[in-house]
Write an enzyme that holds these catalytic residues in place. Sequence first.
Site, PDB file in Angstrom:
ATOM      1  N   ARG A 206       0.837  -1.111  -0.161  1.00 12.48           N
ATOM      2  CA  ARG A 206      -0.095  -0.016   0.250  1.00 12.48           C
ATOM      3  C   ARG A 206       0.770   1.508  -0.389  1.00 12.48           C
ATOM      4  O   ARG A 206       2.080   0.980   0.452  1.00 12.48           O
ATOM      5  CB  ARG A 206      -0.810   0.058   1.491  1.00 12.48           C
ATOM      6  CG  ARG A 206      -1.939  -1.187   1.394  1.00 12.48           C
ATOM      7  CD  ARG A 206      -2.289  -1.682   2.793  1.00 12.48           C
ATOM      8  NE  ARG A 206      -3.351  -2.050   2.894  1.00 12.48           N
ATOM      9  CZ  ARG A 206      -2.759  -3.874   3.764  1.00 12.48           C
ATOM     10  NH1 ARG A 206      -1.606  -4.114   3.484  1.00 12.48           N
ATOM     11  NH2 ARG A 206      -4.051  -4.128   3.678  1.00 12.48           N
ATOM     12  N   LYS A 232      -1.696  -2.847   7.925  1.00 15.27           N
ATOM     13  CA  LYS A 232      -2.169  -2.634   8.606  1.00 15.27           C
ATOM     14  C   LYS A 232      -2.294  -2.872   9.913  1.00 15.27           C
ATOM     15  O   LYS A 232      -1.893  -3.975  10.261  1.00 15.27           O
ATOM     16  CB  LYS A 232      -4.030  -2.883   8.462  1.00 15.27           C
ATOM     17  CG  LYS A 232      -4.263  -2.051   6.690  1.00 15.27           C
ATOM     18  CD  LYS A 232      -5.640  -2.039   6.045  1.00 15.27           C
ATOM     19  CE  LYS A 232      -5.955  -1.348   5.272  1.00 15.27           C
ATOM     20  NZ  LYS A 232      -6.850  -1.149   4.848  1.00 15.27           N
ATOM     21  N   HIS A 306      -2.625   2.531  -5.329  1.00 16.68           N
ATOM     22  CA  HIS A 306      -3.872   0.865  -5.150  1.00 16.68           C
ATOM     23  C   HIS A 306      -4.230   0.241  -6.574  1.00 16.68           C
ATOM     24  O   HIS A 306      -4.326  -1.252  -6.550  1.00 16.68           O
ATOM     25  CB  HIS A 306      -4.995   1.437  -4.930  1.00 16.68           C
ATOM     26  CG  HIS A 306      -5.814   0.051  -3.846  1.00 16.68           C
ATOM     27  ND1 HIS A 306      -4.895   0.299  -1.950  1.00 16.68           N
ATOM     28  CD2 HIS A 306      -6.411  -0.563  -3.628  1.00 16.68           C
ATOM     29  CE1 HIS A 306      -5.137  -1.052  -1.639  1.00 16.68           C
ATOM     30  NE2 HIS A 306      -6.752  -1.347  -2.249  1.00 16.68           N
ATOM     31  N   ARG A 309      -1.747  -2.475  -7.355  1.00 21.17           N
ATOM     32  CA  ARG A 309      -1.778  -2.792  -6.105  1.00 21.17           C
ATOM     33  C   ARG A 309      -2.620  -4.397  -6.537  1.00 21.17           C
ATOM     34  O   ARG A 309      -2.243  -5.728  -6.526  1.00 21.17           O
ATOM     35  CB  ARG A 309      -1.789  -2.954  -4.892  1.00 21.17           C
ATOM     36  CG  ARG A 309      -1.878  -3.644  -3.749  1.00 21.17           C
ATOM     37  CD  ARG A 309      -2.902  -3.481  -2.321  1.00 21.17           C
ATOM     38  NE  ARG A 309      -3.212  -3.902  -1.604  1.00 21.17           N
ATOM     39  CZ  ARG A 309      -2.747  -3.995  -0.485  1.00 21.17           C
ATOM     40  NH1 ARG A 309      -1.948  -4.416  -0.356  1.00 21.17           N
ATOM     41  NH2 ARG A 309      -3.452  -4.867  -0.154  1.00 21.17           N
ATOM     42  N   HIS A 332      -3.412  -9.168   3.133  1.00 22.83           N
ATOM     43  CA  HIS A 332      -5.034  -8.707   3.434  1.00 22.83           C
ATOM     44  C   HIS A 332      -5.297 -10.116   5.112  1.00 22.83           C
ATOM     45  O   HIS A 332      -4.973 -11.230   4.804  1.00 22.83           O
ATOM     46  CB  HIS A 332      -5.698 -10.145   2.182  1.00 22.83           C
ATOM     47  CG  HIS A 332      -5.692  -8.748   1.336  1.00 22.83           C
ATOM     48  ND1 HIS A 332      -6.229  -9.281   0.171  1.00 22.83           N
ATOM     49  CD2 HIS A 332      -6.147  -7.252   1.515  1.00 22.83           C
ATOM     50  CE1 HIS A 332      -6.143  -8.326  -0.598  1.00 22.83           C
ATOM     51  NE2 HIS A 332      -5.815  -7.057  -0.274  1.00 22.83           N
ATOM     52  N   TYR A 341     -10.440 -10.406  -6.694  1.00 27.21           N
ATOM     53  CA  TYR A 341      -9.200 -10.428  -7.988  1.00 27.21           C
ATOM     54  C   TYR A 341      -9.611 -11.649  -8.127  1.00 27.21           C
ATOM     55  O   TYR A 341      -9.359 -12.191 -10.057  1.00 27.21           O
ATOM     56  CB  TYR A 341      -8.107 -10.412  -7.853  1.00 27.21           C
ATOM     57  CG  TYR A 341      -7.659  -9.428  -6.588  1.00 27.21           C
ATOM     58  CD1 TYR A 341      -7.011  -8.416  -7.556  1.00 27.21           C
ATOM     59  CD2 TYR A 341      -7.018  -9.626  -5.491  1.00 27.21           C
ATOM     60  CE1 TYR A 341      -7.351  -6.970  -6.698  1.00 27.21           C
ATOM     61  CE2 TYR A 341      -6.937  -8.304  -4.781  1.00 27.21           C
ATOM     62  CZ  TYR A 341      -6.749  -6.434  -5.472  1.00 27.21           C
ATOM     63  OH  TYR A 341      -6.277  -5.668  -4.644  1.00 27.21           O
TER      64      TYR A 341
END
Length: 359
Positions: A206, A232, A306, A309, A332, A341
Amino acid sequence: MQDTFFSRRLPESINRIILRFPDEVQEFFLEMISAERSKQTIANYAYDFALFFDYLDTKGSDLHQIDSRMIKSFFRHIENGYERKVWVKVRKKDPASGFIHEEWVERTHYRENTRAGKRRKQASLRSLFRFLVKNRVLDRDPMEEYEDATLRSRNQTKVPVFLTRDEALRLIEAVASYHQKKKRSASWTEYRDRAILLLFLNTGMRVSELVGLNMNSIQLDGGILRVVVLGKGGKERMLKLNQTARSALEAYMKQRPRDGVPKEHQDALFLNKNRTRMSRKAVYEALRKYAREASLPPKAANISPHKLRHTLATLLLSNGENLRVVQEILGHSSIQTTQIYTHVINSEKDEALDRLGWS
């Protein structure tokens, strides 16, 4: 503003925003810090709340007067865009003495209000009001009464926008062609921008993760160069760099300025022209510059980190890579996020079958 430190774990610009909030809302941010939420997540909440409480000020209302009608009025107010106020530290030269000094200035930026942005602001306010009810600051949660029929009726899963392999290569090549047109020898910023593009396309990190990289985030282990990414929730993941990305990063690190870098930015991996840590905005602007140079198609007109990404994830799955592996690479927390995806791959299959014709 005399006290500009709500928390020394946060950037001063975010501290300045949080300190404007009521004490009860500041407690919410202390909870986020205790839960080790990422700096970018906390910053997003601060921006969303600032927008909301600025609106309350225009209505002469306070925290205890909020109801569902006021929330609905707020979202209608920002429906077609809004102005975001941010604090920026600038360096100014005193015309008399010639000394350089730093000062904080408040700047206003116009922002489009996307569907994803609306959802995020709703989620931010839901989290806040649940916290306030739980801590008995409020008797009821006004968000429970609020409904946005427009978002509910149009809620659809959008297929991610991504570049093809050829388009990604054109974007990388655009770095050299752009600087050649400037008729100057390769500068350290050219090496930097090539390394940034290849890191995005090699790791899928990110933009907040990229600008947060430090010099010690790059580690050599038994001849393999890896990057340590802080994702994150403070979760770390270590990713190997392929030879192309490694060569580009090593070339940049040799050219990276050493002199004139402020003490607080000396650890930053990527620097801007002022030799301070590169910002998210600067990364976006660089990408769009090279997208124009590469003459990418309309879908890539608003290229973003993004979308790069998305590109990595799509190319990996197209090559038959395991979904769990892609999940770990992207960081994730849930595989359901990664599964979006697979819709891209399925749509490509559908288009391939459609092109067969038979008529």
